[in-house]
Design a protein around this motif. Structure first.
Motif, short mmCIF file in Angstrom:
data_model
loop_
_atom_site.label_atom_id
_atom_site.label_comp_id
_atom_site.label_asym_id
_atom_site.label_seq_id
_atom_site.Cartn_x
_atom_site.Cartn_y
_atom_site.Cartn_z
N ALA A 129 3.79 20.65 -0.33
CA ALA A 129 3.56 19.89 0.91
C ALA A 129 3.89 18.42 0.76
CB ALA A 129 2.12 20.05 1.36
N LEU A 130 3.98 17.92 -0.49
CA LEU A 130 4.32 16.52 -0.68
C LEU A 130 5.69 16.18 -0.13
CD1 LEU A 130 2.98 15.95 -4.29
CD2 LEU A 130 2.17 14.84 -2.22
N ALA A 131 6.57 17.15 -0.09
CA ALA A 131 7.92 16.89 0.39
C ALA A 131 7.96 16.59 1.87
CB ALA A 131 8.83 18.09 0.08
N GLU A 132 6.88 16.92 2.60
CA GLU A 132 6.89 16.69 4.03
C GLU A 132 6.53 15.25 4.39
OE1 GLU A 132 4.24 19.46 5.78
OE2 GLU A 132 5.28 21.22 4.96
N ASN A 133 6.11 14.43 3.43
CA ASN A 133 5.77 13.02 3.65
C ASN A 133 4.69 12.86 4.72
OD1 ASN A 133 7.56 11.96 1.73
ND2 ASN A 133 9.25 12.17 3.18
N ASP A 134 3.76 13.81 4.81
CA ASP A 134 2.68 13.73 5.77
C ASP A 134 1.38 13.93 5.02
OD1 ASP A 134 1.88 15.47 8.88
OD2 ASP A 134 1.01 13.74 7.89
N PHE A 135 0.71 12.83 4.71
CA PHE A 135 -0.49 12.90 3.88
C PHE A 135 -1.60 13.72 4.55
CE2 PHE A 135 1.39 8.91 2.28
CZ PHE A 135 1.52 9.28 0.96
N MET A 195 0.82 -1.20 0.00
CA MET A 195 0.00 0.00 0.00
C MET A 195 0.86 1.26 0.00
SD MET A 195 -3.06 1.07 2.61
CE MET A 195 -1.90 1.58 3.87
N TYR A 196 1.92 1.27 0.79
CA TYR A 196 2.78 2.45 0.83
C TYR A 196 3.53 2.64 -0.49
CZ TYR A 196 2.02 3.55 5.72
OH TYR A 196 1.45 3.94 6.91
N ILE A 197 3.84 1.53 -1.15
CA ILE A 197 4.46 1.65 -2.47
C ILE A 197 3.48 2.31 -3.45
CG2 ILE A 197 5.28 0.33 -4.45
CD1 ILE A 197 6.50 -1.66 -2.50
N CYS A 198 2.21 1.90 -3.37
CA CYS A 198 1.20 2.50 -4.24
C CYS A 198 1.03 3.99 -3.96
CB CYS A 198 -0.13 1.77 -4.08
SG CYS A 198 -0.13 0.05 -4.64
N LEU A 223 1.70 7.41 -6.22
CA LEU A 223 0.80 8.54 -6.37
C LEU A 223 1.52 9.86 -6.09
CD1 LEU A 223 -2.49 7.22 -4.70
CD2 LEU A 223 -2.00 7.50 -7.13
N VAL A 224 2.44 9.84 -5.13
CA VAL A 224 3.23 11.05 -4.85
C VAL A 224 4.09 11.42 -6.05
CG1 VAL A 224 5.06 12.01 -3.41
CG2 VAL A 224 3.21 10.70 -2.37
N LEU A 234 -7.12 11.82 -0.45
CA LEU A 234 -6.13 10.74 -0.51
C LEU A 234 -5.83 10.22 0.89
CD1 LEU A 234 -4.23 9.14 -2.38
CD2 LEU A 234 -2.49 10.88 -1.97
N SER A 235 -5.81 11.13 1.88
CA SER A 235 -5.57 10.70 3.26
C SER A 235 -6.73 9.86 3.78
CB SER A 235 -5.38 11.93 4.16
OG SER A 235 -4.30 12.71 3.71
#
Length: 488
Positions: A208-214, A184-187, A191-192, A224-225
């Motif tokens: 905000a994607l760079a923060e790795n906090d959905f 799931m995290y790979i998927c 998406l990122v 998505l979260s």
């Protein structure tokens, strides 16, 4: 030729290492063989055993290989006589169940000395919390089995199902959940990557994607979260755990779970044996009624689920080093026995398939209602914090920054609490706004509501199923019983 034979006897380095290990493990240490990645070999061995060994010769326990004929007559005598002494039921246990009880008591007793050792963080308070966690599980088993369904299934079967859930179901669920989570995290990582591509070509701001906090992304990513929490609740947790609990019950072979034909063959094998253990057990004794067998299936599945829940509770409770957090976790998880309720719901489908003879009730239909209950319960608990954080996406004021800083401070303080002066380094109180409290309360309320709906669903359908089983019993339709070993 002599030189060749000498070299063959000595072997190379790998042969010498293997010889050393095999002499240590294989049939030398504790008379056990060591296997690594031998599932295919074990499966082939099982197929060969099925092909060459008769059905009656396979009426034995795992590990101890004790034949059913050595302890099943005692269990039958207790059921037929209506014996109410718990001591008598423990005295009739098989060697395997007796070993489970003895070694479990020994393992718990071994935790007491650790409470008085200075170099461990395990205190006498933790011993009390451990005993309370076990007592909570045993109290559920006392009510479900001893108080309400004592003669529907034996105490021996309950102990084995509990052990199967505690060891086999938990370990299987842990491995499967890790694998599913990785996929799931790979998927989501893909998406990122797609998001970065869109940001590059379409000039969309996805910083905000760079923060790795959905949960702290732009409003466009809140869905998505929520999707992530949905998959966590319904797939990673609910689907995996419900399947593992089902197979934890199914993996237990016991004379109480034999269908009518195999129980008749077992009775016939008993009739020719002249031992004191067979006294009072006769060929032709009344078979167990269908409603009673249905109650036995429910108790067995709940026992496996309680074993699973007990192990999971220990994991969550002792994840924290703080006694007050451990006690609060124990109270909350005791108040919402979702695993036991989901297992009881599963038992409705198993009874419909095995006792009512409904061939259309396969594995998917058996676990689907329990999956919906369990998934909804977990999802509403998980999605609450996501919605709270989504409400503050546009907040850049100092208050939001300070709240995040205080939360991080409390996390670090909890890690090193044993090494600092708590009078100086005190935990900071993080206040929640009224709307955040409402969102959290609504999500928790929906989670509890799903549990209540599950209880009502089981209560209504179990009553209807009991009426159908009584009708089948009155017409003598015990032929509707199907072999329990049907997987789907």
């Amino acid at each position: 030729g002599n030189v060749h034979r000498s070299r063959k006897q000595e072997g190379d380095l790998c042969s010498c290492i293997w010889s050393f290990l095999s002499n240590v493990c294989c049939l030398t240490c504790c008379q056990c063989w060591c296997q690594c990645c031998g599932m295919c070999a074990v499966g082939q061995e099982a197929r060969e055993v099925d092909a060459i060994v008769s059905e009656e010769d396979k009426f034995i326990d795992y590990i101890t290989f004790q034949p059913y004929v050595e302890y099943w007559p005692g269990l039958e005598r207790l059921r037929l006589s209506g014996e109410n002494s718990m001591k008598s039921h423990f005295a009739a246990l098989s060697e395997f169940s007796s070993g489970i009880v003895r070694y479990s008591l020994f393992a718990v007793a071994c935790t007491v000395p650790f409470a008085f050792v200075n170099f461990t963080s395990f205190s006498i308070t933790n011993v009390g919390i451990l005993l309370a966690t076990l007592a909570q599980s045993f109290f559920i088993l006392y009510l479900v089995h001893w108080r309400w369904n004592r003669f529907d299934v034996s105490l021996d079967a309950v102990i084995k199902c509990f052990a199967s859930g505690f060891v086999l179901s938990t370990s299987s669920a842990l491995i499967v959940e890790v694998l599913i989570s990785a996929v799931m995290y790979i998927c989501f990582a893909l998406l990122v990557v797609v998001g970065f591509i869109l940001a590059f070509f379409l000039r969309i701001d996805f910083d905000a994607l760079a923060e790795n906090d959905f949960a702290a992304l732009n409003p466009e990513m809140v869905s998505l979260s929520v999707l992530k929490m949905f998959l966590e609740g319904f797939v990673v947790a609910a689907l995996t755990e419900e399947l593992c609990k089902y197979f934890g019950y199914w993996m237990v072979d016991h004379p109480d779970f034999l269908d009518d034909d195999r129980q008749d063959r077992l009775r016939e094998s008993l009739s020719g044996r002249e031992t004191a253990a067979l006294e009072g057990v006769r060929v032709g004794d009344a078979d167990q009624t269908l409603p009673s067998r249905g109650g036995g299936i429910t108790v067995a599945m709940v026992s496996a689920a309680v074993g699973f829940s007990c192990c999971e509770n220990l994991e969550y409770i002792f994840a924290s080093d703080r006694a007050n957090v451990q006690i609060l976790t124990l109270l909350l998880r005791s108040a919402f026995p979702v695993h036991a309720i989901a297992a009881a719901i599963q038992s409705l489908g198993v009874c419909q398939r095995n006792l009512e003879g409904d061939a259309s009730t396969r594995l998917g239909r058996i676990i689907l209602p329990a999956l919906l209950l369990h998934g909804a319960f977990d999802f509403f608990l998980m999605v609450g914090p996501v919605l709270v954080q989504a409400r503050h996406l546009g907040d850049d004021d100092d208050g939001a920054v300070q709240a995040q800083s205080d939360s991080l401070y409390n996390t670090y303080l909890g890690t090193c609490r044993d090494y600092v002066d708590v009078n100086i380094w005190a935990e900071k109180i993080i206040s929640m706004e009224n709307q955040d409290l409402i969102i959290t309360g609504v999500c928790m309320g929906l989670s509890v509501l799903s549990l209540v709906v599950g209880c009502i669903y089981y209560s209504v359908n179990s009553r209807r199923q009991k009426e159908r089983l009584e009708i089948l019993q009155s017409f003598g339709s015990s032929e509707a019983s199907e072999p329990r070993a049907t997987l789907a």
